[in-house]
Design a protein around this motif. Structure first.
Motif, mmCIF file in Angstrom:
data_model
loop_
_atom_site.group_PDB
_atom_site.id
_atom_site.type_symbol
_atom_site.label_atom_id
_atom_site.label_comp_id
_atom_site.label_asym_id
_atom_site.label_seq_id
_atom_site.Cartn_x
_atom_site.Cartn_y
_atom_site.Cartn_z
ATOM 1 N N LEU A 73 0.829 -1.203 0.000
ATOM 2 C CA LEU A 73 0.000 0.000 0.000
ATOM 3 C C LEU A 73 0.867 1.259 0.000
ATOM 4 C CD1 LEU A 73 -2.874 1.165 0.131
ATOM 5 C CD2 LEU A 73 -2.692 1.063 2.624
ATOM 6 N N ALA A 74 1.893 1.271 0.841
ATOM 7 C CA ALA A 74 2.774 2.440 0.904
ATOM 8 C C ALA A 74 3.481 2.674 -0.428
ATOM 9 C CB ALA A 74 3.794 2.267 2.032
ATOM 10 N N ALA A 75 3.850 1.607 -1.108
ATOM 11 C CA ALA A 75 4.586 1.737 -2.368
ATOM 12 C C ALA A 75 3.688 2.058 -3.558
ATOM 13 C CB ALA A 75 5.357 0.445 -2.651
ATOM 14 N N ASN A 76 2.410 1.770 -3.454
ATOM 15 C CA ASN A 76 1.529 1.887 -4.613
ATOM 16 C C ASN A 76 0.462 2.958 -4.504
ATOM 17 O OD1 ASN A 76 2.181 -0.321 -6.674
ATOM 18 N ND2 ASN A 76 2.364 -1.335 -4.698
ATOM 19 N N THR A 77 0.617 3.884 -3.588
ATOM 20 C CA THR A 77 -0.342 4.977 -3.517
ATOM 21 C C THR A 77 0.376 6.279 -3.804
ATOM 22 O OG1 THR A 77 -0.027 5.384 -1.151
ATOM 23 C CG2 THR A 77 -1.736 3.797 -1.772
ATOM 24 N N LEU A 78 -0.369 7.259 -4.201
ATOM 25 C CA LEU A 78 0.180 8.586 -4.466
ATOM 26 C C LEU A 78 -0.059 9.508 -3.276
ATOM 27 C CD1 LEU A 78 -1.061 8.974 -8.143
ATOM 28 C CD2 LEU A 78 1.206 8.315 -7.345
ATOM 29 N N MET A 79 -0.318 8.916 -2.124
ATOM 30 C CA MET A 79 -0.687 9.695 -0.951
ATOM 31 C C MET A 79 0.504 9.993 -0.040
ATOM 32 S SD MET A 79 -4.275 7.644 -0.244
ATOM 33 C CE MET A 79 -3.910 7.520 1.443
ATOM 34 N N GLU A 80 1.718 9.752 -0.513
ATOM 35 C CA GLU A 80 2.906 9.928 0.304
ATOM 36 C C GLU A 80 2.756 9.193 1.623
ATOM 37 O OE1 GLU A 80 4.302 13.964 0.557
ATOM 38 O OE2 GLU A 80 3.667 14.374 -1.494
ATOM 39 N N MET A 81 2.264 7.971 1.528
ATOM 40 C CA MET A 81 1.999 7.154 2.697
ATOM 41 C C MET A 81 3.246 6.368 3.075
ATOM 42 S SD MET A 81 -0.958 4.231 3.132
ATOM 43 C CE MET A 81 -2.307 5.388 2.991
ATOM 44 N N GLU A 82 3.606 6.441 4.330
ATOM 45 C CA GLU A 82 4.701 5.645 4.863
ATOM 46 C C GLU A 82 4.155 4.271 5.250
ATOM 47 O OE1 GLU A 82 7.879 6.660 5.062
ATOM 48 O OE2 GLU A 82 7.391 8.638 4.261
ATOM 49 N N VAL A 83 5.044 3.319 5.430
ATOM 50 C CA VAL A 83 4.619 1.973 5.833
ATOM 51 C C VAL A 83 3.876 2.039 7.162
ATOM 52 C CG1 VAL A 83 5.413 -0.341 6.467
ATOM 53 C CG2 VAL A 83 6.443 0.839 4.519
ATOM 54 N N SER A 84 4.322 2.887 8.078
ATOM 55 C CA SER A 84 3.636 3.006 9.372
ATOM 56 C C SER A 84 2.207 3.530 9.196
ATOM 57 C CB SER A 84 4.425 3.900 10.329
ATOM 58 O OG SER A 84 4.578 5.196 9.786
ATOM 59 N N ASP A 85 1.994 4.428 8.240
ATOM 60 C CA ASP A 85 0.646 4.926 7.946
ATOM 61 C C ASP A 85 -0.225 3.801 7.388
ATOM 62 O OD1 ASP A 85 1.414 7.563 8.641
ATOM 63 O OD2 ASP A 85 2.129 7.916 6.589
ATOM 64 N N ALA A 86 0.350 3.027 6.481
ATOM 65 C CA ALA A 86 -0.383 1.902 5.893
ATOM 66 C C ALA A 86 -0.712 0.864 6.960
ATOM 67 C CB ALA A 86 0.431 1.273 4.764
ATOM 68 N N ALA A 87 0.196 0.670 7.912
ATOM 69 C CA ALA A 87 -0.063 -0.269 9.008
ATOM 70 C C ALA A 87 -1.233 0.208 9.857
ATOM 71 C CB ALA A 87 1.192 -0.443 9.858
ATOM 72 N N ARG A 88 -1.352 1.514 10.047
ATOM 73 C CA ARG A 88 -2.492 2.052 10.803
ATOM 74 C C ARG A 88 -3.799 1.846 10.033
ATOM 75 N NH1 ARG A 88 1.378 5.576 12.666
ATOM 76 N NH2 ARG A 88 1.181 7.114 11.015
ATOM 77 N N VAL A 89 -3.761 1.994 8.718
ATOM 78 C CA VAL A 89 -4.953 1.736 7.902
ATOM 79 C C VAL A 89 -5.372 0.277 8.074
ATOM 80 C CG1 VAL A 89 -5.833 1.569 5.532
ATOM 81 C CG2 VAL A 89 -4.494 3.562 6.216
ATOM 82 N N LEU A 90 -4.405 -0.629 7.987
ATOM 83 C CA LEU A 90 -4.695 -2.052 8.148
ATOM 84 C C LEU A 90 -5.220 -2.341 9.548
ATOM 85 C CD1 LEU A 90 -4.651 -4.978 7.206
ATOM 86 C CD2 LEU A 90 -2.217 -5.057 7.814
ATOM 87 N N ALA A 91 -4.606 -1.779 10.567
ATOM 88 C CA ALA A 91 -5.060 -2.001 11.948
ATOM 89 C C ALA A 91 -6.484 -1.494 12.140
ATOM 90 C CB ALA A 91 -4.110 -1.316 12.926
ATOM 91 N N SER A 92 -6.809 -0.350 11.537
ATOM 92 C CA SER A 92 -8.171 0.186 11.625
ATOM 93 C C SER A 92 -9.162 -0.761 10.970
ATOM 94 C CB SER A 92 -8.261 1.557 10.954
ATOM 95 O OG SER A 92 -7.491 2.499 11.634
ATOM 96 N N GLY A 93 -8.799 -1.284 9.809
ATOM 97 C CA GLY A 93 -9.677 -2.233 9.123
ATOM 98 C C GLY A 93 -9.890 -3.502 9.927
ATOM 99 N N ARG A 94 -8.814 -4.018 10.522
ATOM 100 C CA ARG A 94 -8.941 -5.219 11.353
ATOM 101 C C ARG A 94 -9.817 -4.946 12.564
ATOM 102 N NH1 ARG A 94 -2.636 -7.236 11.246
ATOM 103 N NH2 ARG A 94 -2.768 -8.398 9.271
ATOM 104 N N MET A 95 -9.615 -3.789 13.186
ATOM 105 C CA MET A 95 -10.388 -3.442 14.375
ATOM 106 C C MET A 95 -11.869 -3.285 14.023
ATOM 107 S SD MET A 95 -9.842 -0.306 17.109
ATOM 108 C CE MET A 95 -9.110 0.652 15.812
ATOM 109 N N LEU A 96 -12.150 -2.583 12.943
ATOM 110 C CA LEU A 96 -13.541 -2.399 12.540
ATOM 111 C C LEU A 96 -14.185 -3.714 12.133
ATOM 112 C CD1 LEU A 96 -13.379 0.954 10.583
ATOM 113 C CD2 LEU A 96 -14.509 0.530 12.760
ATOM 114 N N GLY A 97 -13.405 -4.609 11.557
ATOM 115 C CA GLY A 97 -13.931 -5.913 11.171
ATOM 116 C C GLY A 97 -14.381 -6.742 12.352
#
Length: 108
Positions: A73-97
């Motif tokens: 996700l960090a490598a394939n977005t144009l959002m200047e997302m760091e791996v730590s940011d992508a990890a937070r997105v994933l953690a949010s998705g897991r938590m909401l799930g």
């Protein structure tokens, strides 16, 4: 729509480019900023849901050269997302799930 294309169908807020000679009234400019913020929030929720689904399916990223969804996700977005940011997105998705309302909606 082709894979990878942006879908701008939900974007209603517009601001003329600087120097275009067209000035929005202040109230319209303020409303445009609020509408854009809401659209960003809506897209962020969709991103969390999509990343959670990718994780749920157990998609392998080894063949793509990444250790996991966060790096991909960090490598394939144009959002200047760091791996730590992508990890937070994933953690949010897991938590909401794990939340009954979100899980029952079929979106996470």
């Amino acid at each position: 729509m082709k894979p990878g294309e942006l879908n701008n169908a939900g974007v209603a807020a517009t601001v003329p480019p600087t120097g275009a000679g067209i000035a929005l009234p202040e109230t319209s400019l303020l409303q445009s900023a609020v509408e854009m913020s809401r659209e960003i929030e809506r897209l962020e929720v969709l991103l969390v849901a999509a990343v959670a689904e990718i994780d749920r399916r157990g998609i392998s990223f080894d063949t793509l050269g990444f250790r996991g969804v966060e790096q991909w996700l960090a490598a394939n977005t144009l959002m200047e997302m760091e791996v730590s940011d992508a990890a937070r997105v994933l953690a949010s998705g897991r938590m909401l799930g794990r939340q009954p309302e979100a899980a029952d909606s079929g979106r996470l």
